[in-house]
Each structure stands twice: as structure tokens, then as C-alpha cells.
Design a protein around this motif. Sequence first.
Motif, PDB file in Angstrom:
ATOM      1  N   ALA A  97       0.826  -1.210   0.000  1.00  0.00           N
ATOM      2  CA  ALA A  97       0.000   0.000   0.000  1.00  0.00           C
ATOM      3  C   ALA A  97       0.858   1.257   0.000  1.00  0.00           C
ATOM      4  O   ALA A  97       0.567   2.225  -0.716  1.00  0.00           O
ATOM      5  CB  ALA A  97      -0.931  -0.011   1.213  1.00  0.00           C
ATOM      6  N   GLN A  98       1.930   1.261   0.793  1.00  0.00           N
ATOM      7  CA  GLN A  98       2.781   2.447   0.840  1.00  0.00           C
ATOM      8  C   GLN A  98       3.574   2.608  -0.455  1.00  0.00           C
ATOM      9  O   GLN A  98       3.880   3.738  -0.862  1.00  0.00           O
ATOM     10  CB  GLN A  98       3.729   2.383   2.039  1.00  0.00           C
ATOM     11  N   THR A  99       3.885   1.492  -1.120  1.00  0.00           N
ATOM     12  CA  THR A  99       4.573   1.573  -2.406  1.00  0.00           C
ATOM     13  C   THR A  99       3.734   2.330  -3.423  1.00  0.00           C
ATOM     14  O   THR A  99       4.258   3.086  -4.254  1.00  0.00           O
ATOM     15  CB  THR A  99       4.877   0.155  -2.939  1.00  0.00           C
ATOM     16  N   SER A 110      12.205   4.155  -3.220  1.00  0.00           N
ATOM     17  CA  SER A 110      13.304   3.222  -3.454  1.00  0.00           C
ATOM     18  C   SER A 110      13.212   2.130  -2.401  1.00  0.00           C
ATOM     19  O   SER A 110      12.529   2.283  -1.381  1.00  0.00           O
ATOM     20  CB  SER A 110      14.664   3.931  -3.350  1.00  0.00           C
ATOM     21  N   THR A 111      13.886   1.012  -2.616  1.00  0.00           N
ATOM     22  CA  THR A 111      13.802  -0.097  -1.661  1.00  0.00           C
ATOM     23  C   THR A 111      14.324   0.316  -0.288  1.00  0.00           C
ATOM     24  O   THR A 111      13.720  -0.001   0.740  1.00  0.00           O
ATOM     25  CB  THR A 111      14.603  -1.307  -2.171  1.00  0.00           C
ATOM     26  N   ARG A 112      15.419   1.051  -0.256  1.00  0.00           N
ATOM     27  CA  ARG A 112      16.013   1.415   1.032  1.00  0.00           C
ATOM     28  C   ARG A 112      15.190   2.476   1.762  1.00  0.00           C
ATOM     29  O   ARG A 112      15.047   2.430   2.985  1.00  0.00           O
ATOM     30  CB  ARG A 112      17.455   1.894   0.820  1.00  0.00           C
ATOM     31  N   ALA A 117      11.256   3.324   6.209  1.00  0.00           N
ATOM     32  CA  ALA A 117       9.940   3.783   6.668  1.00  0.00           C
ATOM     33  C   ALA A 117       9.137   2.652   7.307  1.00  0.00           C
ATOM     34  O   ALA A 117       8.360   2.881   8.244  1.00  0.00           O
ATOM     35  CB  ALA A 117       9.163   4.379   5.494  1.00  0.00           C
ATOM     36  N   GLN A 118       9.335   1.421   6.831  1.00  0.00           N
ATOM     37  CA  GLN A 118       8.559   0.285   7.323  1.00  0.00           C
ATOM     38  C   GLN A 118       9.289  -0.518   8.398  1.00  0.00           C
ATOM     39  O   GLN A 118       8.722  -1.439   8.979  1.00  0.00           O
ATOM     40  CB  GLN A 118       8.201  -0.642   6.150  1.00  0.00           C
ATOM     41  N   GLY A 119      10.563  -0.189   8.645  1.00  0.00           N
ATOM     42  CA  GLY A 119      11.310  -0.913   9.667  1.00  0.00           C
ATOM     43  C   GLY A 119      11.667  -2.321   9.272  1.00  0.00           C
ATOM     44  O   GLY A 119      11.692  -3.231  10.118  1.00  0.00           O
ATOM     45  N   VAL A 120      11.948  -2.551   7.971  1.00  0.00           N
ATOM     46  CA  VAL A 120      12.354  -3.867   7.484  1.00  0.00           C
ATOM     47  C   VAL A 120      13.642  -3.693   6.684  1.00  0.00           C
ATOM     48  O   VAL A 120      14.124  -2.576   6.478  1.00  0.00           O
ATOM     49  CB  VAL A 120      11.251  -4.506   6.608  1.00  0.00           C
ATOM     50  N   SER A 121      14.191  -4.804   6.182  1.00  0.00           N
ATOM     51  CA  SER A 121      15.391  -4.711   5.355  1.00  0.00           C
ATOM     52  C   SER A 121      14.991  -4.383   3.915  1.00  0.00           C
ATOM     53  O   SER A 121      13.868  -4.655   3.481  1.00  0.00           O
ATOM     54  CB  SER A 121      16.155  -6.036   5.391  1.00  0.00           C
ATOM     55  N   HIS A 122      15.946  -3.820   3.175  1.00  0.00           N
ATOM     56  CA  HIS A 122      15.639  -3.469   1.785  1.00  0.00           C
ATOM     57  C   HIS A 122      15.428  -4.716   0.940  1.00  0.00           C
ATOM     58  O   HIS A 122      14.703  -4.687  -0.066  1.00  0.00           O
ATOM     59  CB  HIS A 122      16.750  -2.591   1.194  1.00  0.00           C
ATOM     60  N   MET A 123      16.040  -5.861   1.321  1.00  0.00           N
ATOM     61  CA  MET A 123      15.826  -7.097   0.573  1.00  0.00           C
ATOM     62  C   MET A 123      14.400  -7.612   0.773  1.00  0.00           C
ATOM     63  O   MET A 123      13.824  -8.230  -0.123  1.00  0.00           O
ATOM     64  CB  MET A 123      16.842  -8.157   1.002  1.00  0.00           C
ATOM     65  N   THR A 124      13.834  -7.367   1.954  1.00  0.00           N
ATOM     66  CA  THR A 124      12.430  -7.740   2.173  1.00  0.00           C
ATOM     67  C   THR A 124      11.526  -6.960   1.239  1.00  0.00           C
ATOM     68  O   THR A 124      10.609  -7.513   0.617  1.00  0.00           O
ATOM     69  CB  THR A 124      12.039  -7.486   3.639  1.00  0.00           C
ATOM     70  N   ARG A 127      11.926  -8.344  -2.302  1.00  0.00           N
ATOM     71  CA  ARG A 127      11.218  -9.610  -2.536  1.00  0.00           C
ATOM     72  C   ARG A 127       9.715  -9.387  -2.683  1.00  0.00           C
ATOM     73  O   ARG A 127       9.055 -10.013  -3.524  1.00  0.00           O
ATOM     74  CB  ARG A 127      11.496 -10.587  -1.388  1.00  0.00           C
ATOM     75  N   ILE A 128       9.157  -8.492  -1.878  1.00  0.00           N
ATOM     76  CA  ILE A 128       7.718  -8.212  -1.967  1.00  0.00           C
ATOM     77  C   ILE A 128       7.401  -7.525  -3.295  1.00  0.00           C
ATOM     78  O   ILE A 128       6.410  -7.857  -3.956  1.00  0.00           O
ATOM     79  CB  ILE A 128       7.276  -7.356  -0.768  1.00  0.00           C
ATOM     80  N   TRP A 129       8.232  -6.597  -3.711  1.00  0.00           N
ATOM     81  CA  TRP A 129       8.013  -5.949  -5.003  1.00  0.00           C
ATOM     82  C   TRP A 129       8.067  -6.960  -6.137  1.00  0.00           C
ATOM     83  O   TRP A 129       7.261  -6.910  -7.064  1.00  0.00           O
ATOM     84  CB  TRP A 129       9.069  -4.867  -5.226  1.00  0.00           C
ATOM     85  N   ARG A 130       9.019  -7.878  -6.052  1.00  0.00           N
ATOM     86  CA  ARG A 130       9.130  -8.872  -7.118  1.00  0.00           C
ATOM     87  C   ARG A 130       7.919  -9.803  -7.122  1.00  0.00           C
ATOM     88  O   ARG A 130       7.433 -10.188  -8.192  1.00  0.00           O
ATOM     89  CB  ARG A 130      10.418  -9.675  -6.927  1.00  0.00           C
ATOM     90  N   ARG A 131       7.421 -10.156  -5.926  1.00  0.00           N
ATOM     91  CA  ARG A 131       6.266 -11.054  -5.833  1.00  0.00           C
ATOM     92  C   ARG A 131       5.026 -10.410  -6.441  1.00  0.00           C
ATOM     93  O   ARG A 131       4.230 -11.062  -7.118  1.00  0.00           O
ATOM     94  CB  ARG A 131       6.002 -11.430  -4.377  1.00  0.00           C
ATOM     95  N   TYR A 132       4.848  -9.098  -6.204  1.00  0.00           N
ATOM     96  CA  TYR A 132       3.656  -8.403  -6.695  1.00  0.00           C
ATOM     97  C   TYR A 132       3.919  -7.608  -7.980  1.00  0.00           C
ATOM     98  O   TYR A 132       3.080  -6.809  -8.391  1.00  0.00           O
ATOM     99  CB  TYR A 132       3.122  -7.464  -5.611  1.00  0.00           C
TER     100      TYR A 132
END
Length: 350
Positions: A97-99, A110-112, A117-124, A127-132
Motif C-alpha cells: 500500500a505504501q509503495t 526506493s527499496t532502502r 519507513a517500514q522498519g524492514v530490510s531493503h531485501m524484504t 522480494r515483496i516488489w518482485r512477488r507483486y
Amino acid sequence: MKYAPPIELTDEERSTLEQTVRTRTAPQRDLLRARIILAAAEGKMNREIAAALGCSLPTVGLWRTRFAKHRLEGLKEAPRSGRPRTYGPDKVSAIVAQTLTPPEPRTHWSTRRLAQAQGVSHMTVHRIWRRYQLQPHRVETFKYSRDPELEAKVVDIVGLYLHPPGNALVLCVDEKSQIQAINRTQPLLPLRPGQVERRSHDYERHGTVTLFAALNLATGEVEGECYRRHRHQEFLRFLRRLDKTHPDGEMHLILDNYATHKHPTVKRWLQRHPRFTLHFTPTGASWLNLVEIWFGILQSQALRRGNFYDVDMLVATIRRFIEAWKEDAKPFVWVKTPDQILAKARPRER
């Protein structure tokens, strides 16, 4: 050693296993398991099978047992649990949603930046961007034609592409104007192992030419002529050339709406040559003309990286490319129907 009775195979099971063995692209583990079962069906002992296939005795026993219990399903890889997901569906939904909401004053995430902003790693985030299938860094352009005769023109031109008249010549005609004769200020550094071709950023311009070209729909061959200017006089000269080159039969020319194509002098000439029929692409839809594809090939393969000391050198290069194209010309195949094109060419209702 405990006796292992032969395995009895149904015709379908045997056919499936033999097909697996014949398949060159099958994984090696699947080939081994199929060969073990086929050998067991011939009445061979486990030790004999292990020696013939170069595997261990427990491996043979394992796959015989699995096949006896579960048949072909037993030869498949059992699903593995894998590492549990660190974030649940709520977190994933929040990232997606924030994307979709650009961060002010920036235009995209950007991923980083989103990871922070979401408190996760940029690789997470990656992976979510690639999945969706989310690609915020990319953007594409589009343009809707406002031509009131859009539908009629699309049906007309695509009809020529899909069902060309049997006794007529169909030519896709257009001009590539303002082709620059560019000469780099420093010598080219050629391609070599470990280094791409390099050229200087600055250049000197030695004039421009306009290429008038006609793509033969049936053969893919191209005939063209270069002129210093881009006026109705040059277009008329090119029409006369086509008339001389193809003296017999009807000719259908597909053109865009450039003013030179509709000049009164050109219209008078066409009235005296009724075997020429002009078909105009819709306004803002010159991509419907197949010769535009060839212009793109010419640009990428002969012009973009070329180095020209004067206009004559540029013209000679274009002529050589046209002659080389004729030696291996193949027609472009149009596959879209008018309905498929119109479904995307009309503005969408909001």
C-alpha cells in the motif's frame, strides 16, 4: 539380505517412467529414480541395481519402498517447510500500500527508503516488489489518438496487413527526417576483451539528411532515397521513383498525416495516377506504420554508433544498409486484430 519381490508396473506407469528416462532435460534425481523402478520391474535385485546405476544400496531400497507404497507419487520430492516468513500478511499489505503512494516531495519509493519507513530490510521490500510485480523506478508513456476516424483508419490499415490484396502492391512509406552526420571529436576506442566500445561525449555536426523509405509488406524489402530537405517536392520525387520502379498494377501506400503527404501539388499528381491509393494512419498513431519498425532497426544498427565526417558519408552508409537489408529481407508479420488495437487505443473511462 531380505528378498525384494519384483515390482509390477501398469502400462501407464511404464510409459511415464520410460518417457522420463528419454527426456534430456529431466533432473538427474528423477532419471535415477525412474531407472531404479524400471530395473526393479525387470526382477533385478537391489544390489545389482545399485552396482549398475552407481548409487548406494539404501537409495535403491528407499525408492522401491516409496514406489510400492505410493506408486508414481512416491517418486516426487516431498514438500519442505522452508524458513518461516518473518513478516505476516498485514506487514506485506502495508508495504504494498505504501509503495503505491508516492512519498512527498519525491515521485516514487526506493527499496532502502521504503525499508527505513517500514522498519524492514531493503531485501524484504525487494522480494515483496518482485512477488507483486511492482517496479516504482520504471515509467512508460502512452498517447490516445483523438482522431474522429480512428476506428475506420485502424480497420483499413490492419485489414491491408492481415488480408493484403492479391494483385496489388502494399508499401509502408514514411520519412526519417533530421538524420545527423555526427563526427566525434576524439578517435573511437574500439571493443576489446574487458572493455566496451568507448567514444567521446562531444561531437561536431556536419549537416542533416531526410530518408524517404518504402517497406514492401509482402517481402520486407526496403527502397529509399535521401534528400537534403523535407518538403512536398521531395515527397513527390519519391512518388515518381516508386511509379518508375513499379510500373504496373495497383499500389497502396500507408502514410502518416504529415502535411507534405496532403499538399495540393501531391493531390493533383495522384489524380493523374489513379493506381496509387493512400491510406493514412490515425492522428498520433504513426506507430501503426510498419516502416517505423525498420527505422528503429536502422537507427540502432547503423546510425546511433556511427561516425560521419560529412553528409555524403552518412548517405553512403544508409544506402549500404538498405542494400544489405535486401539480401536477407523478411516481411514483418502483423498479428493484432483491429478490435485488439482499438481496445487499447481508446481513452479509458475514469
